[in-house]
Design a protein around this motif. Structure first.
Motif, PDB file in Angstrom:
ATOM      1  N   LYS A   1      -2.384   2.952  -6.523  1.00 52.72           N
ATOM      2  CA  LYS A   1      -1.381   3.418  -7.480  1.00 52.72           C
ATOM      3  C   LYS A   1      -1.648   2.872  -8.888  1.00 52.72           C
ATOM      4  O   LYS A   1      -1.338   3.538  -9.879  1.00 52.72           O
ATOM      5  CB  LYS A   1       0.018   3.027  -6.998  1.00 52.72           C
ATOM      6  CG  LYS A   1       0.394   3.704  -5.685  1.00 52.72           C
ATOM      7  CD  LYS A   1       0.224   5.221  -5.780  1.00 52.72           C
ATOM      8  CE  LYS A   1       0.232   5.903  -4.442  1.00 52.72           C
ATOM      9  NZ  LYS A   1      -0.032   7.363  -4.537  1.00 52.72           N
TER      10      LYS A   1
ATOM     11  N   PHE B   1      -2.779  -0.307  -1.237  1.00 55.21           N
ATOM     12  CA  PHE B   1      -1.846   0.689  -1.759  1.00 55.21           C
ATOM     13  C   PHE B   1      -1.550   0.429  -3.228  1.00 55.21           C
ATOM     14  O   PHE B   1      -1.571   1.353  -4.045  1.00 55.21           O
ATOM     15  CB  PHE B   1      -0.552   0.675  -0.946  1.00 55.21           C
ATOM     16  CG  PHE B   1       0.447   1.698  -1.414  1.00 55.21           C
ATOM     17  CD1 PHE B   1       0.384   3.000  -0.960  1.00 55.21           C
ATOM     18  CD2 PHE B   1       1.444   1.358  -2.318  1.00 55.21           C
ATOM     19  CE1 PHE B   1       1.295   3.952  -1.396  1.00 55.21           C
ATOM     20  CE2 PHE B   1       2.358   2.296  -2.771  1.00 55.21           C
ATOM     21  CZ  PHE B   1       2.282   3.602  -2.299  1.00 55.21           C
TER      22      PHE B   1
ATOM     23  N   MET C   1      -3.379   7.783   1.324  1.00 58.06           N
ATOM     24  CA  MET C   1      -2.226   7.075   0.750  1.00 58.06           C
ATOM     25  C   MET C   1      -1.227   8.027   0.094  1.00 58.06           C
ATOM     26  O   MET C   1      -0.015   7.819   0.144  1.00 58.06           O
ATOM     27  CB  MET C   1      -2.705   6.053  -0.293  1.00 58.06           C
ATOM     28  CG  MET C   1      -3.531   4.910   0.269  1.00 58.06           C
ATOM     29  SD  MET C   1      -2.538   3.759   1.218  1.00 58.06           S
ATOM     30  CE  MET C   1      -3.688   2.387   1.388  1.00 58.06           C
TER      31      MET C   1
ATOM     32  N   PRO D   1       6.045   7.023  -5.608  1.00 57.48           N
ATOM     33  CA  PRO D   1       4.667   6.556  -5.730  1.00 57.48           C
ATOM     34  C   PRO D   1       3.936   6.878  -7.028  1.00 57.48           C
ATOM     35  O   PRO D   1       2.784   6.475  -7.180  1.00 57.48           O
ATOM     36  CB  PRO D   1       3.979   7.272  -4.561  1.00 57.48           C
ATOM     37  CG  PRO D   1       4.745   8.548  -4.416  1.00 57.48           C
ATOM     38  CD  PRO D   1       6.165   8.213  -4.749  1.00 57.48           C
TER      39      PRO D   1
ATOM     40  N   PRO E   1      -1.758   5.157   6.527  1.00 60.65           N
ATOM     41  CA  PRO E   1      -0.294   5.317   6.457  1.00 60.65           C
ATOM     42  C   PRO E   1       0.346   5.578   7.815  1.00 60.65           C
ATOM     43  O   PRO E   1       1.428   5.063   8.107  1.00 60.65           O
ATOM     44  CB  PRO E   1      -0.119   6.511   5.521  1.00 60.65           C
ATOM     45  CG  PRO E   1      -1.323   6.459   4.637  1.00 60.65           C
ATOM     46  CD  PRO E   1      -2.442   6.012   5.531  1.00 60.65           C
TER      47      PRO E   1
ATOM     48  N   LEU F   1       6.494   2.875  -2.200  1.00 56.99           N
ATOM     49  CA  LEU F   1       6.290   3.684  -1.003  1.00 56.99           C
ATOM     50  C   LEU F   1       7.247   4.866  -0.970  1.00 56.99           C
ATOM     51  O   LEU F   1       7.030   5.826  -0.234  1.00 56.99           O
ATOM     52  CB  LEU F   1       6.483   2.832   0.253  1.00 56.99           C
ATOM     53  CG  LEU F   1       5.588   1.594   0.365  1.00 56.99           C
ATOM     54  CD1 LEU F   1       5.930   0.799   1.605  1.00 56.99           C
ATOM     55  CD2 LEU F   1       4.118   1.986   0.373  1.00 56.99           C
TER      56      LEU F   1
ATOM     57  N   LEU G   1       4.892   6.710   4.882  1.00 62.84           N
ATOM     58  CA  LEU G   1       5.174   5.443   4.210  1.00 62.84           C
ATOM     59  C   LEU G   1       6.632   5.333   3.794  1.00 62.84           C
ATOM     60  O   LEU G   1       7.221   4.247   3.869  1.00 62.84           O
ATOM     61  CB  LEU G   1       4.257   5.291   2.996  1.00 62.84           C
ATOM     62  CG  LEU G   1       2.761   5.240   3.318  1.00 62.84           C
ATOM     63  CD1 LEU G   1       1.935   5.092   2.033  1.00 62.84           C
ATOM     64  CD2 LEU G   1       2.447   4.098   4.289  1.00 62.84           C
TER      65      LEU G   1
END
Length: 451
Positions: free
Chosen positions: A428, A424, A23, A303, A113, A300, A357
């Protein structure tokens, strides 16, 4: 695999680095002797690799077991013979091969991704369209620093002196690091990376590399490989290269500007331009899509917590979604060009974004705008840096706000998938929780003896 095997034999490769992007954009995978790689024609990795954070931790248990098999099974990694890069800095003859990932039934893994970008590109393919992109990567060269509590400093150049002041577009300042950049260009050429112009940016030892325009998946692969190539070239010369969005306090941040247009695959013509050379409805719809959906897709493109330091008021980064001709204060700049080269420059993404991404998010926002016939705001005239006058032009200014917007985005879940969106956001959020546990130098400096 015939094309790939022929390449490995021609180059006398002895080791193969089998990699995927997680990611964050970290290359994860395995290193195998070339004979074993050819015999197995791929590799297996545990599903959990795609839910790792930048610190190597994992998402919370509820999300982990919601998205992954409880047995932590492997997925299949299949080499893409069009994404093979010889690594010129290695002592042994080594190739890096980017893989696509599939489950045991042969279905693309939604958390990948690279698969996300391929899913967006399929939307274009179904319309008979092909996106054309050209990324611009900004980065800093910094002196080696083993203590993360100490601020970063520019490295010494050939003169034996660090940069003083800002040297935007200075040829002499860029030439201070000629030996490093000569290696970088040589290694990029050896790998087939189509880099173009080198520019000295505003910050001390801050540079920008422009890529030649081309296929979106190919360019994402090239940016993925370029980041590692530059870091290796920097280390050879005893400095570090960083793509952090805001590595130095009170200095400009680093962006990944993405130039983008779309051509009709049958005619080869730019669909942003009508036959008479004027702007098309697709062009305006694309801009409107970026304006409406970047706020929902922003994680995206930005991030991490550090990404949002680049958006602070008074910085050089555009904190808006205005658009305008040749206007660098707009988040969406329209460079001067001929009608058939009409394009949009998305100036929002940071250099720290996962290239697959960030490109996918930008192309998806534009796609939705075109197919839904959305209308943009009027173009901005003059300075647009402080513009937050319309809901469509408001960017979330914290990671928390941005993650909430993405988690609640119907468009993200419809086009990117529930599993990817949930995964995702969870990755994060886990990184954000980790950040909150760290006591900063600012807190020690100003609170230690005063509160």
């Amino acid at each position: 695999m015939e094309k790939l095997i022929a390449f490995l034999k021609e180059k006398k490769i002895t080791e193969v680095e089998c990699v995927i992007s997680d990611m964050t954009g970290i290359a994860r995978g395995k290193i195998a002797p070339v004979d074993k790689f050819i015999a197995e024609q791929g590799m297996r990795l545990p599903e959990s690799v795609l839910l790792q954070t930048v610190t190597g931790d994992y998402v919370n248990d509820d999300t982990y077991y919601e998205l992954l098999n409880e047995a932590d099974v492997d997925f299949l990694c299949v080499p893409d013979e069009n994404a093979v890069f010889e690594l010129p800095w290695c002592v042994e003859a080594t190739a890096q091969v980017i893989h696509d990932v599939y489950d045991r039934m042969g279905n693309p893994i939604e958390l990948s991704p690279r698969n996300v970008l391929k899913k967006v590109l399929k939307l274009y393919e179904e319309k008979g369209w092909e996106p054309v992109v050209a990324p611009e990567m900004e980065f800093y060269l910094v002196a080696r620093n083993g203590d993360p509590d100490l601020p970063l400093n520019p490295p010494l150049g050939r003169s034996g002196l660090p940069e003083a002041g800002r040297q935007s577009f200075s040829i002499d300042a860029a030439n201070e690091y000629d030996p490093l950049f000569e290696d970088m260009y040589e290694w990029c050429e050896a790998q087939g990376l189509f880099i173009d112009t080198l520019i000295h940016e505003d910050g001390p030892a801050q540079m920008e590399i422009n890529f030649s325009h081309g296929n979106a998946l190919s360019l994402a692969d090239q940016v993925f490989v370029f980041k590692r190539t530059l870091r290796e070239a920097a280390l050879k010369h005893n400095v570090c290269a960083t793509f952090m969005a805001k590595p130095v306090t009170n200095e400009p941040g680093s962006a990944m500007h993405i130039h983008q247009s779309v051509v009709d695959k049958k005619t080869g013509k730019n669909i942003f331009t009508k036959e008479d050379g004027t702007k098309s409805a697709n062009f305006l719809g694309y801009i409107a899509g970026l304006q409406q959906f970047i706020p929902e897709f922003l994680p995206l493109m930005a991030p991490s917590v550090n990404s949002f330091r680049r958006f602070l008021p008074g910085t050089s980064a555009p904190v808006n979604l205005e658009w305008g001709e040749e206007n660098r204060t707009c988040g969406l700049r329209i460079p001067e060009s001929s009608p058939q080269n009409r394009r949009i420059e998305n100036r929002i993404p940071g250099a720290d974004a996962n290239c697959y991404l960030a490109i996918a998010a930008s192309l998806l926002a534009g796609y939705i705008g075109m197919v839904e016939g959305l209308k943009p705001t009027n173009p901005a005239l003059g300075r647009a840096n402080e513009s937050r006058t319309a809901d469509t032009n408001c960017l979330p200014l914290t990671l928390e706000e941005a993650l909430t917007a993405m988690d609640e985005s119907d468009a993200a879940r419809k086009y990117l998938g529930d599993a990817f969106t949930t995964g995702f956001v969870a990755v994060k959020q886990a990184e954000l929780e980790n950040f909150r546990r760290v006591v900063s130098a600012w807190e020690r400096e100003f609170l230690l003896l005063t509160v």
